[in-house]
Structure formats: structure tokens, C-alpha cells
Motif scaffolding. Structure first.
Motif, PDB file in Angstrom:
ATOM      1  N   SER A 264      10.880  -8.656  -3.658  1.00  0.00           N
ATOM      2  CA  SER A 264      11.641  -8.436  -5.070  1.00  0.00           C
ATOM      3  C   SER A 264      10.426  -8.043  -6.154  1.00  0.00           C
ATOM      4  O   SER A 264      10.960  -7.996  -7.261  1.00  0.00           O
ATOM      5  CB  SER A 264      12.312  -9.741  -5.326  1.00  0.00           C
ATOM      6  OG  SER A 264      11.560 -10.977  -5.113  1.00  0.00           O
ATOM      7  N   ARG A 265       9.183  -8.566  -6.036  1.00  0.00           N
ATOM      8  CA  ARG A 265       8.394  -8.226  -7.041  1.00  0.00           C
ATOM      9  C   ARG A 265       7.223  -7.229  -6.725  1.00  0.00           C
ATOM     10  O   ARG A 265       6.362  -7.285  -7.538  1.00  0.00           O
ATOM     11  CB  ARG A 265       7.492  -9.634  -7.344  1.00  0.00           C
ATOM     12  CG  ARG A 265       8.507 -10.516  -8.077  1.00  0.00           C
ATOM     13  CD  ARG A 265       7.897 -11.823  -8.845  1.00  0.00           C
ATOM     14  NE  ARG A 265       7.227 -12.542  -7.874  1.00  0.00           N
ATOM     15  CZ  ARG A 265       7.251 -13.724  -7.219  1.00  0.00           C
ATOM     16  NH1 ARG A 265       8.941 -14.129  -7.306  1.00  0.00           N
ATOM     17  NH2 ARG A 265       6.513 -14.573  -6.668  1.00  0.00           N
ATOM     18  N   GLY A 266       7.267  -6.571  -5.720  1.00  0.00           N
ATOM     19  CA  GLY A 266       6.276  -5.850  -5.208  1.00  0.00           C
ATOM     20  C   GLY A 266       6.552  -5.223  -3.730  1.00  0.00           C
ATOM     21  O   GLY A 266       7.334  -5.586  -3.039  1.00  0.00           O
ATOM     22  N   VAL A 267       5.464  -4.644  -3.554  1.00  0.00           N
ATOM     23  CA  VAL A 267       5.518  -3.800  -2.032  1.00  0.00           C
ATOM     24  C   VAL A 267       4.183  -3.657  -1.508  1.00  0.00           C
ATOM     25  O   VAL A 267       3.017  -3.699  -2.065  1.00  0.00           O
ATOM     26  CB  VAL A 267       5.991  -2.200  -2.467  1.00  0.00           C
ATOM     27  CG1 VAL A 267       5.836  -1.576  -0.806  1.00  0.00           C
ATOM     28  CG2 VAL A 267       7.097  -2.237  -2.815  1.00  0.00           C
ATOM     29  N   VAL A 268       4.005  -4.130  -0.233  1.00  0.00           N
ATOM     30  CA  VAL A 268       2.786  -3.936   0.840  1.00  0.00           C
ATOM     31  C   VAL A 268       2.741  -2.782   1.276  1.00  0.00           C
ATOM     32  O   VAL A 268       3.715  -2.390   2.230  1.00  0.00           O
ATOM     33  CB  VAL A 268       2.552  -5.208   1.676  1.00  0.00           C
ATOM     34  CG1 VAL A 268       1.606  -5.036   2.740  1.00  0.00           C
ATOM     35  CG2 VAL A 268       2.464  -6.698   0.767  1.00  0.00           C
ATOM     36  N   HIS A 269       1.787  -1.911   1.335  1.00  0.00           N
ATOM     37  CA  HIS A 269       1.650  -0.809   2.141  1.00  0.00           C
ATOM     38  C   HIS A 269       0.329  -0.847   2.952  1.00  0.00           C
ATOM     39  O   HIS A 269      -0.851  -1.289   2.514  1.00  0.00           O
ATOM     40  CB  HIS A 269       1.372   0.569   1.161  1.00  0.00           C
ATOM     41  CG  HIS A 269       1.270   1.647   1.780  1.00  0.00           C
ATOM     42  ND1 HIS A 269       1.010   2.889   0.976  1.00  0.00           N
ATOM     43  CD2 HIS A 269       1.622   2.363   2.951  1.00  0.00           C
ATOM     44  CE1 HIS A 269       1.129   3.906   1.805  1.00  0.00           C
ATOM     45  NE2 HIS A 269       1.471   3.449   2.987  1.00  0.00           N
ATOM     46  N   THR A 270       0.561  -0.653   4.240  1.00  0.00           N
ATOM     47  CA  THR A 270      -0.363  -0.655   5.266  1.00  0.00           C
ATOM     48  C   THR A 270      -0.856   0.638   6.076  1.00  0.00           C
ATOM     49  O   THR A 270       0.346   1.451   5.933  1.00  0.00           O
ATOM     50  CB  THR A 270      -0.308  -1.826   6.417  1.00  0.00           C
ATOM     51  OG1 THR A 270       0.509  -1.498   7.273  1.00  0.00           O
ATOM     52  CG2 THR A 270       0.420  -3.015   5.493  1.00  0.00           C
ATOM     53  N   ASN A 271      -1.501   0.560   6.835  1.00  0.00           N
ATOM     54  CA  ASN A 271      -1.729   1.671   7.757  1.00  0.00           C
ATOM     55  C   ASN A 271      -1.272   1.406   9.057  1.00  0.00           C
ATOM     56  O   ASN A 271      -0.481   0.391   9.203  1.00  0.00           O
ATOM     57  CB  ASN A 271      -3.459   2.239   7.856  1.00  0.00           C
ATOM     58  CG  ASN A 271      -4.022   0.806   8.428  1.00  0.00           C
ATOM     59  OD1 ASN A 271      -3.696  -0.187   8.586  1.00  0.00           O
ATOM     60  ND2 ASN A 271      -5.305   1.229   9.298  1.00  0.00           N
ATOM     61  N   ALA A 272      -1.383   2.113  10.104  1.00  0.00           N
ATOM     62  CA  ALA A 272      -0.661   2.099  11.341  1.00  0.00           C
ATOM     63  C   ALA A 272      -1.016   0.800  12.138  1.00  0.00           C
ATOM     64  O   ALA A 272      -0.236  -0.123  12.517  1.00  0.00           O
ATOM     65  CB  ALA A 272      -0.882   3.238  12.273  1.00  0.00           C
ATOM     66  N   ALA A 278      -2.279  -2.855   1.003  1.00  0.00           N
ATOM     67  CA  ALA A 278      -2.433  -2.814  -0.308  1.00  0.00           C
ATOM     68  C   ALA A 278      -1.187  -3.299  -1.006  1.00  0.00           C
ATOM     69  O   ALA A 278      -0.255  -3.227  -0.471  1.00  0.00           O
ATOM     70  CB  ALA A 278      -2.727  -1.361  -0.967  1.00  0.00           C
ATOM     71  N   LEU A 279      -1.392  -4.116  -2.268  1.00  0.00           N
ATOM     72  CA  LEU A 279      -0.288  -4.523  -2.826  1.00  0.00           C
ATOM     73  C   LEU A 279       0.004  -3.590  -3.855  1.00  0.00           C
ATOM     74  O   LEU A 279      -0.814  -3.183  -4.733  1.00  0.00           O
ATOM     75  CB  LEU A 279      -0.404  -5.816  -3.457  1.00  0.00           C
ATOM     76  CG  LEU A 279      -0.274  -7.234  -2.449  1.00  0.00           C
ATOM     77  CD1 LEU A 279      -1.189  -7.116  -1.496  1.00  0.00           C
ATOM     78  CD2 LEU A 279      -0.259  -8.462  -3.272  1.00  0.00           C
ATOM     79  N   LEU A 280       1.329  -3.315  -4.056  1.00  0.00           N
ATOM     80  CA  LEU A 280       1.727  -2.267  -5.109  1.00  0.00           C
ATOM     81  C   LEU A 280       2.876  -2.606  -5.840  1.00  0.00           C
ATOM     82  O   LEU A 280       3.601  -3.640  -5.467  1.00  0.00           O
ATOM     83  CB  LEU A 280       2.384  -1.002  -4.411  1.00  0.00           C
ATOM     84  CG  LEU A 280       1.324  -0.417  -3.257  1.00  0.00           C
ATOM     85  CD1 LEU A 280       1.747   0.682  -2.531  1.00  0.00           C
ATOM     86  CD2 LEU A 280      -0.006   0.189  -4.139  1.00  0.00           C
ATOM     87  N   PRO A 281       3.039  -2.118  -7.221  1.00  0.00           N
ATOM     88  CA  PRO A 281       2.173  -1.133  -7.870  1.00  0.00           C
ATOM     89  C   PRO A 281       0.672  -1.889  -8.164  1.00  0.00           C
ATOM     90  O   PRO A 281       0.684  -3.157  -8.543  1.00  0.00           O
ATOM     91  CB  PRO A 281       2.949  -0.732  -9.103  1.00  0.00           C
ATOM     92  CG  PRO A 281       3.581  -1.797  -9.181  1.00  0.00           C
ATOM     93  CD  PRO A 281       4.250  -2.399  -8.004  1.00  0.00           C
TER      94      PRO A 281
END
Length: 316
Positions: A264-272, A278-281
Motif C-alpha cells: 500500500s506504500r511501495g513496491v519491492v522489485h527483485t531478480n529471479a 530494491a524498494l520502489l519508488p
């Protein structure tokens, strides 16, 4: 023959690493654990759910150290990100997306040729618990493509990529006596029936019930060649959620497959492998050092298991 090895070298063996094709992971690990051996089992730890549950029971009964080959979770990036997520950095998570840019074999007929078994292969031993079929070299060279021997990209790749979502959403509580009400629901989309092999592409949705204070959640799984992901507009949708291209670069690393945890306050983007996260934005998370560390640092996946074999803490 692992049976002969365990019988003849019993007292010389403290632990086993199991890295055979998927269909024999469980039978080897179970045999070893029943003799009091610690086991490290490459992913997936079993060929099906029943085998996985059986292994869990044996490990608990024998009190041995076990580890599955999720190397990514030994990295500082994985553990720091999981700590931040557990401490509420990206808010409430109801949705996760996991994608693998591969696809699978699609339906294949069984080979009709029945060449002789080479002298260096014990075909019955190689088949192990799988139903008998005549020998053909394609079963060995591409065992991962056949349901009797492999577990598809979901078992092979999903064991790595879904791990972050599994931990972050505390899905283990569903099996550990947590306060969960309801059942798990799975929906699947595939292009055609694939009884012997695995679909050319697949879209799966796993719906999980609320777990204690955590809300219901859905994990989307996509396994398809990049062109198919783009044709279905899945690629664009994931990039929009991430707020950046999926081929983002970090220290010369360019992932194509990966995971998104949507909070609800951000996104986590990872590799496979969930080994770089990384926490985004990024503008909202300028200092991802965050609160104090709560999870142990391993140094490496294998070292964590070896330490457990020697009486150390249970691997994460």
C-alpha cells in the motif's frame, strides 16, 4: 546407487547434498534422513506435495538439519529487504507478481524408438520411483520437460522467485498452526492440454486466506517467452506496477525474470533468485538501511546449512 553408498559408508557420512533430477530428490533425502543424515536438497525439494509433506515429517522426527537450494535468500539484499517488508516499509501487501521469461516444452509425444540402454546407465535405478517406460536418451537429456521426472518452471524457477513472496506474506503460517480461515484457491490458464509435459506458457493465480492480522493475498505466476508476455500485455502491466523498465540495471546486472511485491506504500522489485532487491519508488526509500537488523546474516546458503549440521541455528 545411493542405497549402496548409505549402506556401505553409513558411519563415514554425516550429510548429503541431493542434486539429482527432481523425481528422485525425495526418495534419496528420505532414505538419508531416516539414517540420521543431514540433507541439502536442490530445489524443488520434492516432485509433488505429498513428497514434500513426508520429508517435512521425517526431518522433524529425525531432528536433522535440512536446507533447500534457495541460494538467493542467503544474500544480504534478500534478508534486508525481507526485514523491511516485515517491519511495514511498503505497507500492507495483498498482491505479488512472479514471472519467468522462459516458457516450457509444450505437449510432446513419447519417443517411439527404443534404443538399447548404454552400459554405463542403470535405467531402473535412474527411473527410481517413476513409472516404468523404455529407455530413450531424451528422457535423460531433457528430464525437466517430462512430468514424471521434472516439475516444470514452477518447481524449478518458482522455488527461487516465489520465495520472497512466501516469506513476506508469512504463508508458512498456513501449515504451522497459524490463525488462518479459508482455503487456498488456484486458477490456471494454459494454451492447450499437456498431459506428459509442461505448457508452452502458463498464467496461474494463487489466492490465500487471511492469516492472523494479514489480509487475503494473491500471487500471480507467469511463465512464458518474452514475446508471449508482451502479446498478453503482461510485460507492460508489470513495468507499470514497478514504475520502471523490468530490465533495470544495478551493478551491471540486468534481470528479465523477477518478482514484484505490491504494498500500500511501495513496491519491492527483485531478480529471479531474489538475490538483488530494491524498494520502489526509489525517491521514497532513499535509505534502505532502515531499522535494526532482525534476521541473521549467513555468508552463504551452504555455510548456513553446514553450521546447522554442526548444531547451529536452523537455516532461515
Amino acid at each position: 546407487d545411493f542405497r549402496k553408498m548409505l549402506d556401505e559408508m553409513d558411519r563415514q557420512i554425516d550429510a548429503l547434498v541431493v542434486a539429482t533430477p527432481d523425481h528422485t530428490h525425495a526418495v534419496i533425502a528420505a532414505t538419508a534422513m531416516k539414517q540420521g543424515k543431514h540433507v541439502y536438497v536442490e530445489k524443488p525439494c520434492a516432485h509433488d506435495v505429498t513428497e514434500a509433506r513426508t520429508l517435512r515429517q521425517i526431518a522433524k522426527q529425525e531432528k536433522v538439519a535440512t536446507q533447500q537450494g534457495n541460494q538467493g535468500m542467503a544474500t544480504d539484499s534478500f534478508r534486508r529487504t525481507l526485514e523491511l517488508v516485515q517491519q511495514g516499509a511498503i505497507g500492507e501487501i495483498r498482491e505479488a507478481h512472479v514471472w519467468y521469461v522462459y516458457g516450457s516444452s509444450g505437449p510432446r509425444p513419447r519417443p517411439k524408438e527404443t534404443p538399447p540402454v548404454p552400459d554405463h546407465i542403470d535405467w531402473d535405478l535412474w527411473l527410481g520411483p517413476a513409472p516404468f517406460r523404455p529407455y530413450h536418451p531424451s528422457y535423460i537429456s531433457s528430464w525437466w520437460a517430462w512430468r514424471d521426472f521434472g516439475s516444470g518452471m514452477l518447481g524449478g524457477g518458482g522455488s527461487h522467485s516465489i520465495n520472497m513472496a512466501f516469506k513476506a506474506l508469512n504463508l508458512r503460517s498456513l501449515w504451522d498452526g497459524g490463525d488462518a480461515k479459508g482455503s487456498i484457491r488456484v486458477e490456471a490458464e494454459i494454451p492447450e492440454p499437456c498431459p506428459e509435459n509442461f505448457p508452452r506458457w502458463e498464467v496461474l493465480r494463487f489466492d490465500f486466506p487471511a492469516r492472523g492480522d494479514l489480509p487475503t493475498a494473491r500471487i500471480h505466476w507467469y511463465n512464458a517467452p518474452e514475446a508471449e508476455l508482451k502479446r498478453q500485455r503482461i510485460w507492460d502491466r508489470l513495468a507499470k506496477i514497478a514504475g520502471r523498465p523490468l530490465e533495470w540495471k544495478d551493478n551491471s546486472w540486468t534481470p528479465r525474470s523477477g518478482t514484484l511485491l505490491v504494498g500500500s506504500r511501495g513496491v519491492v522489485h527483485t531478480n529471479a533468485h531474489n538475490s538483488v532487491c530494491a524498494l520502489l519508488p526509489e525517491s521514497d526509500f532513499p535509505d534502505q538501511g532502515g531499522p535494526p537488523k532482525t534476521l541473521p546474516r549467513a555468508g552463504s546458503h551452504e555455510r548456513e546449512w553446514i553450521a546447522a549440521c554442526k548444531g547451529g541455528p536452523t537455516p532461515l
